[in-house]
Design a protein around this motif. Structure first.
Motif, PDB file in Angstrom:
ATOM      1  N   ARG A 101      12.317   3.114  -3.935  1.00 57.15           N
ATOM      2  CA  ARG A 101      12.383   4.358  -4.844  1.00 57.15           C
ATOM      3  C   ARG A 101      13.898   4.597  -5.630  1.00 57.15           C
ATOM      4  NH1 ARG A 101       9.790   7.760  -0.360  1.00 57.15           N
ATOM      5  NH2 ARG A 101       7.990   7.411  -0.642  1.00 57.15           N
ATOM      6  N   LYS A 102      14.676   4.298  -4.637  1.00 59.06           N
ATOM      7  CA  LYS A 102      15.758   4.416  -4.387  1.00 59.06           C
ATOM      8  C   LYS A 102      16.453   3.353  -6.353  1.00 59.06           C
ATOM      9  CE  LYS A 102      17.148   5.462   0.102  1.00 59.06           C
ATOM     10  NZ  LYS A 102      18.218   5.263   0.571  1.00 59.06           N
ATOM     11  N   PHE A 105      14.929   3.468 -10.062  1.00 54.49           N
ATOM     12  CA  PHE A 105      16.006   3.246 -11.447  1.00 54.49           C
ATOM     13  C   PHE A 105      16.726   3.220 -12.128  1.00 54.49           C
ATOM     14  CE2 PHE A 105      14.856   7.133  -8.874  1.00 54.49           C
ATOM     15  CZ  PHE A 105      14.243   8.418  -9.123  1.00 54.49           C
ATOM     16  N   GLU A 144      14.492  -0.964 -14.842  1.00 55.36           N
ATOM     17  CA  GLU A 144      15.184  -1.440 -16.504  1.00 55.36           C
ATOM     18  C   GLU A 144      15.710  -2.453 -16.856  1.00 55.36           C
ATOM     19  OE1 GLU A 144      13.671   0.833 -18.384  1.00 55.36           O
ATOM     20  OE2 GLU A 144      12.901   2.304 -17.104  1.00 55.36           O
ATOM     21  N   ALA A 176      18.714   2.240 -17.553  1.00 58.81           N
ATOM     22  CA  ALA A 176      18.920   2.690 -16.130  1.00 58.81           C
ATOM     23  C   ALA A 176      19.656   3.493 -15.976  1.00 58.81           C
ATOM     24  CB  ALA A 176      18.816   0.915 -15.739  1.00 58.81           C
ATOM     25  N   VAL A 181      18.358   7.216 -16.615  1.00 61.68           N
ATOM     26  CA  VAL A 181      17.140   7.668 -15.887  1.00 61.68           C
ATOM     27  C   VAL A 181      17.517   8.099 -14.017  1.00 61.68           C
ATOM     28  CG1 VAL A 181      14.843   6.742 -14.772  1.00 61.68           C
ATOM     29  CG2 VAL A 181      15.515   6.351 -17.052  1.00 61.68           C
ATOM     30  N   PHE A 182      18.411   7.112 -14.008  1.00 62.25           N
ATOM     31  CA  PHE A 182      19.098   7.103 -12.700  1.00 62.25           C
ATOM     32  C   PHE A 182      19.534   8.866 -11.840  1.00 62.25           C
ATOM     33  CE2 PHE A 182      22.678   6.219  -9.524  1.00 62.25           C
ATOM     34  CZ  PHE A 182      21.786   6.359  -8.344  1.00 62.25           C
ATOM     35  N   SER A 234      19.470  10.998 -14.372  1.00 63.03           N
ATOM     36  CA  SER A 234      18.585  12.007 -14.486  1.00 63.03           C
ATOM     37  C   SER A 234      17.984  13.162 -13.239  1.00 63.03           C
ATOM     38  CB  SER A 234      17.509  11.675 -15.544  1.00 63.03           C
ATOM     39  OG  SER A 234      16.912  12.880 -16.103  1.00 63.03           O
ATOM     40  N   ALA A 235      17.693  11.578 -12.816  1.00 62.28           N
ATOM     41  CA  ALA A 235      16.912  11.519 -11.607  1.00 62.28           C
ATOM     42  C   ALA A 235      17.699  12.283 -10.561  1.00 62.28           C
ATOM     43  CB  ALA A 235      16.076  10.254 -11.157  1.00 62.28           C
ATOM     44  N   ARG A 236      18.940  12.056 -10.671  1.00 67.66           N
ATOM     45  CA  ARG A 236      19.395  12.580  -8.966  1.00 67.66           C
ATOM     46  C   ARG A 236      19.597  13.498  -9.292  1.00 67.66           C
ATOM     47  NH1 ARG A 236      25.181   9.247  -7.825  1.00 67.66           N
ATOM     48  NH2 ARG A 236      23.533   8.186  -6.631  1.00 67.66           N
TER      49      ARG A 236
END
Length: 192
Positions: free
Chosen positions: A19-20, A23, A27, A136, A139-140, A142-144
């Motif tokens: 999961r970590k 992100f 990509e 990448a 996306v990372f 944004s998720a954080r």
């Protein structure tokens, strides 16, 4: 098209790590990860070592390989603990403002440090790599941000947001699998 070696197929991905790293590594291409491994420095940090100071300018991105790092507020209160597969210093790559937190190593902390200068040279010289890397990173981050806002009660939902099995496409699963294999290769490469 990426080819998966027989060694890669023998490595079972760790779901927590997957999961970590999903992100960023999902990509990127294998050659991108290889470039990062070849151009970064694997460093072990003693407990308490400050890799990013509060109110400073950051000059590197850190890919956490082992152990944990604590992100601390200006008054030294722990905000979050980051473990393997996490990235530190990515915000300063795109926004050179002074830091609003510090980062200190905990027991067993090791990271791949990649200087912003070296990374920017690659980003400037290799447009396809830059497109993949910035996507990448977006996306990372944004998720954080989603995770952070939920932690503080903004946009909180009645139930945790976990994708349902029917919402996960085969493409997403394949990308996640490739990402975990890339991280495992990066860890093995840095260990030797």
């Amino acid at each position: 098209m990426n080819r998966t070696s027989s060694v890669d197929q023998l490595i079972a991905p760790d779901p927590a790590r997957m999961r970590k790293v999903l992100f960023i590594l999902s990509e990127l291409e294998d050659e991108d990860v290889e470039w990062i491994a070849n151009n970064g420095d694997r460093l072990r940090y003693p407990v308490g070592a400050e890799i990013i100071a509060f109110n400073s300018h950051v000059d590197s991105v850190y890919f956490v390989l082992d152990g944990t790092f604590s992100v601390l507020s200006g008054n030294d209160e722990q905000i979050v603990e980051l473990s393997n597969g996490e990235i530190i210093g990515e915000m300063s790559l795109v926004d050179p403002a002074r830091t609003t937190a510090s980062v200190r190593a905990n027991e067993g902390a090791a990271a791949l440090r990649l200087s912003h200068a070296r990374l920017r040279e690659k980003l400037d010289a290799d447009a396809p790599f830059a497109a993949r890397f910035y996507r990448a990173l977006s996306v990372f981050m944004s998720a954080r941000m989603r995770q952070t806002t939920r932690r503080f009660g903004y946009g909180a939902l009645s139930e945790p947001v976990e994708p349902q099995a029917e919402e996960i496409s085969e493409e997403m699963l394949a990308k996640a699998h490739r990402a975990s294999l890339r991280f495992e290769r990066l860890l093995k490469r840095m260990a030797s």
